[in-house]
Design a protein around this motif. Structure first.
Motif, PDB file in Angstrom:
ATOM      1  N   HIS A   1       0.829  -1.207   0.000  1.00  0.00           N
ATOM      2  CA  HIS A   1       0.000   0.000   0.000  1.00  0.00           C
ATOM      3  C   HIS A   1       0.864   1.257   0.000  1.00  0.00           C
ATOM      4  N   VAL A   2       2.086   1.133   0.504  1.00  0.00           N
ATOM      5  CA  VAL A   2       2.953   2.302   0.621  1.00  0.00           C
ATOM      6  C   VAL A   2       3.237   2.913  -0.747  1.00  0.00           C
ATOM      7  N   HIS A   3       3.282   2.091  -1.800  1.00  0.00           N
ATOM      8  CA  HIS A   3       3.493   2.619  -3.150  1.00  0.00           C
ATOM      9  C   HIS A   3       2.348   3.551  -3.544  1.00  0.00           C
ATOM     10  N   TYR A   4       1.118   3.131  -3.272  1.00  0.00           N
ATOM     11  CA  TYR A   4      -0.036   3.933  -3.631  1.00  0.00           C
ATOM     12  C   TYR A   4      -0.088   5.214  -2.796  1.00  0.00           C
ATOM     13  N   ALA A   5       0.251   5.110  -1.521  1.00  0.00           N
ATOM     14  CA  ALA A   5       0.215   6.285  -0.650  1.00  0.00           C
ATOM     15  C   ALA A   5       1.232   7.334  -1.097  1.00  0.00           C
ATOM     16  N   PHE A   6       2.441   6.896  -1.416  1.00  0.00           N
ATOM     17  CA  PHE A   6       3.456   7.833  -1.909  1.00  0.00           C
ATOM     18  C   PHE A   6       3.033   8.451  -3.236  1.00  0.00           C
ATOM     19  N   GLY A   7       2.458   7.636  -4.117  1.00  0.00           N
ATOM     20  CA  GLY A   7       1.981   8.158  -5.397  1.00  0.00           C
ATOM     21  C   GLY A   7       0.901   9.214  -5.216  1.00  0.00           C
ATOM     22  N   LEU A   8      -0.008   8.984  -4.261  1.00  0.00           N
ATOM     23  CA  LEU A   8      -1.054   9.964  -3.972  1.00  0.00           C
ATOM     24  C   LEU A   8      -0.470  11.264  -3.431  1.00  0.00           C
ATOM     25  N   LEU A   9       0.556  11.140  -2.596  1.00  0.00           N
ATOM     26  CA  LEU A   9       1.198  12.346  -2.067  1.00  0.00           C
ATOM     27  C   LEU A   9       1.806  13.174  -3.189  1.00  0.00           C
ATOM     28  N   ALA A  10       2.498  12.491  -4.099  1.00  0.00           N
ATOM     29  CA  ALA A  10       3.098  13.190  -5.232  1.00  0.00           C
ATOM     30  C   ALA A  10       2.018  13.885  -6.059  1.00  0.00           C
ATOM     31  N   CYS A  11       0.874  13.230  -6.185  1.00  0.00           N
ATOM     32  CA  CYS A  11      -0.234  13.804  -6.951  1.00  0.00           C
ATOM     33  C   CYS A  11      -0.837  15.012  -6.229  1.00  0.00           C
ATOM     34  N   CYS A  12      -0.961  14.920  -4.928  1.00  0.00           N
ATOM     35  CA  CYS A  12      -1.510  16.031  -4.139  1.00  0.00           C
ATOM     36  C   CYS A  12      -0.640  17.282  -4.245  1.00  0.00           C
ATOM     37  N   TYR A  13       0.663  17.087  -4.394  1.00  0.00           N
ATOM     38  CA  TYR A  13       1.596  18.211  -4.500  1.00  0.00           C
ATOM     39  C   TYR A  13       2.011  18.465  -5.954  1.00  0.00           C
ATOM     40  N   TYR A  14       1.211  17.973  -6.888  1.00  0.00           N
ATOM     41  CA  TYR A  14       1.584  18.060  -8.311  1.00  0.00           C
ATOM     42  C   TYR A  14       1.806  19.507  -8.760  1.00  0.00           C
ATOM     43  N   ILE A  15       0.890  20.398  -8.435  1.00  0.00           N
ATOM     44  CA  ILE A  15       1.002  21.793  -8.871  1.00  0.00           C
ATOM     45  C   ILE A  15       2.245  22.430  -8.271  1.00  0.00           C
ATOM     46  N   TYR A  16       2.490  22.157  -6.987  1.00  0.00           N
ATOM     47  CA  TYR A  16       3.677  22.685  -6.304  1.00  0.00           C
ATOM     48  C   TYR A  16       4.946  22.227  -7.006  1.00  0.00           C
ATOM     49  N   ILE A  17       4.979  20.941  -7.380  1.00  0.00           N
ATOM     50  CA  ILE A  17       6.172  20.367  -8.017  1.00  0.00           C
ATOM     51  C   ILE A  17       6.320  20.875  -9.445  1.00  0.00           C
ATOM     52  N   SER A  18       5.221  20.869 -10.212  1.00  0.00           N
ATOM     53  CA  SER A  18       5.295  21.221 -11.636  1.00  0.00           C
ATOM     54  C   SER A  18       5.597  22.692 -11.868  1.00  0.00           C
ATOM     55  N   GLU A  19       5.264  23.546 -10.894  1.00  0.00           N
ATOM     56  CA  GLU A  19       5.524  24.977 -11.052  1.00  0.00           C
ATOM     57  C   GLU A  19       6.967  25.359 -10.747  1.00  0.00           C
ATOM     58  N   GLY A  20       7.792  24.377 -10.398  1.00  0.00           N
ATOM     59  CA  GLY A  20       9.208  24.651 -10.157  1.00  0.00           C
ATOM     60  C   GLY A  20       9.533  25.162  -8.775  1.00  0.00           C
ATOM     61  N   ARG A  21       8.594  25.014  -7.848  1.00  0.00           N
ATOM     62  CA  ARG A  21       8.838  25.544  -6.500  1.00  0.00           C
ATOM     63  C   ARG A  21       9.780  24.662  -5.681  1.00  0.00           C
ATOM     64  N   LEU A  22      10.155  23.504  -6.255  1.00  0.00           N
ATOM     65  CA  LEU A  22      11.155  22.670  -5.586  1.00  0.00           C
ATOM     66  C   LEU A  22      12.488  23.398  -5.461  1.00  0.00           C
ATOM     67  N   LYS A  23      12.732  24.339  -6.386  1.00  0.00           N
ATOM     68  CA  LYS A  23      14.000  25.080  -6.364  1.00  0.00           C
ATOM     69  C   LYS A  23      14.157  25.925  -5.102  1.00  0.00           C
ATOM     70  N   GLU A  24      13.047  26.196  -4.438  1.00  0.00           N
ATOM     71  CA  GLU A  24      13.074  27.013  -3.231  1.00  0.00           C
ATOM     72  C   GLU A  24      13.417  26.192  -1.987  1.00  0.00           C
ATOM     73  N   THR A  25      13.422  24.874  -2.113  1.00  0.00           N
ATOM     74  CA  THR A  25      13.664  24.029  -0.942  1.00  0.00           C
ATOM     75  C   THR A  25      15.150  23.831  -0.707  1.00  0.00           C
ATOM     76  N   ILE A  26      15.493  23.461   0.519  1.00  0.00           N
ATOM     77  CA  ILE A  26      16.884  23.231   0.887  1.00  0.00           C
ATOM     78  C   ILE A  26      17.456  21.983   0.220  1.00  0.00           C
ATOM     79  N   TRP A  27      16.550  21.084  -0.201  1.00  0.00           N
ATOM     80  CA  TRP A  27      17.000  19.817  -0.778  1.00  0.00           C
ATOM     81  C   TRP A  27      17.403  19.934  -2.242  1.00  0.00           C
ATOM     82  N   TYR A  28      17.046  21.034  -2.865  1.00  0.00           N
ATOM     83  CA  TYR A  28      17.223  21.121  -4.319  1.00  0.00           C
ATOM     84  C   TYR A  28      18.694  21.050  -4.745  1.00  0.00           C
ATOM     85  N   LYS A  29      19.579  21.626  -3.965  1.00  0.00           N
ATOM     86  CA  LYS A  29      20.990  21.601  -4.357  1.00  0.00           C
ATOM     87  C   LYS A  29      21.602  20.201  -4.254  1.00  0.00           C
ATOM     88  N   TYR A  30      20.893  19.309  -3.552  1.00  0.00           N
ATOM     89  CA  TYR A  30      21.363  17.915  -3.453  1.00  0.00           C
ATOM     90  C   TYR A  30      20.591  16.987  -4.385  1.00  0.00           C
TER      91      TYR A  30
END
Length: 321
Positions: free
Chosen positions: A130-159
């Motif tokens: 079930h963990v695969h489906y749960a992670f996939g749903l999370l990615a989908c819930c944050y789809y707009i956040y991810i697709s708009e390039g806002r990942l660049k604002e996070t501390i993890w982006y440089k890694y």
């Protein structure tokens, strides 16, 4: 499904989803088990119909997806990768309810993910997936956040490159374990992490897969690569390719000593037969996709439309009364 109903906010029809899911999985799976069964009893072709009718070797249990039982250790014996198909279809019955939770609030999916991580494996390996489906749903819930390039604002982006490499390693953890069971995953690991905490390889592969999925949504370059028509076509026939490859692999290994004799060296035989295996598997997948999978899906859609018309007619008749 998650993208359609969470991001695009389309109406969720649970009965239609169940019908189409069953019609997509079961007919092609049944034929796959049948072909593998015939291969196993290839020396008894004259009595193959009688064997099937008499359920020799428990054909019907496996063909109807009721043979796999993690609790008793009963696994498929004709189409061995069938356990994954059984898990996918079984988990499909929970997907609509997970989508409904996600539509209510993403925090429910976070809580669901925690619950799955804590009790999934302890309740049985099947539930850990079930963990695969749960992670996939999370990615989908944050789809707009991810697709708009806002990942660049996070501390993890440089890694991001290191994280991407880590995702490949996590996704391949099970293979590493099979290659070397002693030095990579010790007995202490098995006790404390796997047995005590209930964290298994399905969790590692899920984390690896969701990292890749997030990066795919974020990266325009990766999107262009995976939008390449040959890769899109392989994605279209991927389920049938998963079904068709096993019989080819088994047949090659069953006759390996005779096959090697036709080549100058074993290395040449491996290379040639690898390409032969891929080619035959793809051809088989194409035949299965267009000959079984698509007709079954079309039939399921017609049945759903017919039921809708019947239901609408019943309502109209009652209103007239």
């Amino acid at each position: 499904m998650s993208y359609k109903h969470i991001v695009l906010q389309k109406e969720l029809n649970i009965p239609r989803f169940y019908i189409q899911r069953i019609m997509r999985f079961l007919p092609t799976f049944f034929v796959t088990v049948l072909l593998n069964y015939i291969y196993v009893y290839r020396n008894e072709l004259g009595s193959i119909i009688t064997n099937i009718a008499q359920n020799k070797g428990q054909f019907w249990e496996e063909a109807l997806m009721i043979r796999y039982n993690p609790a008793t250790g009963t696994n498929p014996q004709y189409y061995l990768p069938g356990w994954a198909v059984v898990i996918q279809l079984s988990m499909s019955f929970f997907i609509p309810f997970m989508v409904v939770l996600a539509q209510k609030s993403v925090k429910y999916i976070w809580w669901l993910l925690v619950a799955i991580m804590l009790i999934g494996n302890n309740a049985g390996n099947m539930y850990g997936y079930h963990v695969h489906y749960a992670f996939g749903l999370l990615a989908c819930c944050y789809y707009i956040y991810i697709s708009e390039g806002r990942l660049k604002e996070t501390i993890w982006y440089k890694y991001r490159n290191l994280i991407f490499i880590a995702s490949a390693l996590l996704f391949s953890a099970r293979m590493f374990d099979r290659i070397n069971k002693v030095t990579i995953f010790s007995a202490d690991y098995k006790y404390w992490v796997h047995d005590y905490l209930g964290i298994g390889f399905e969790h590692y592969s899920a984390i690896g897969a969701v990292i890749f999925l997030v990066w795919l949504v974020h990266s325009k370059g990766l999107q262009q690569l995976f939008n390449w028509s040959p890769l899109r076509f392989l994605g279209k026939i991927s389920y049938c390719l998963y079904l068709s490859h096993w019989l080819v692999v088994v047949a090659i290994f069953d006759h390996w000593s005779q096959i090697v004799a036709y080549f100058s060296s074993e290395l040449v035989a491996v290379v040639v037969m690898m390409f032969a295996c891929i080619t035959v598997s793809i051809v088989g997948a194409i035949v299965m996709h267009y000959g079984l999978e698509l007709p079954a899906l079309r039939l399921s859609k017609r049945n759903v439309k017919a039921e809708k018309k019947s239901f609408a007619g019943t309502i109209e008749h009652r209103q007239l009364k």
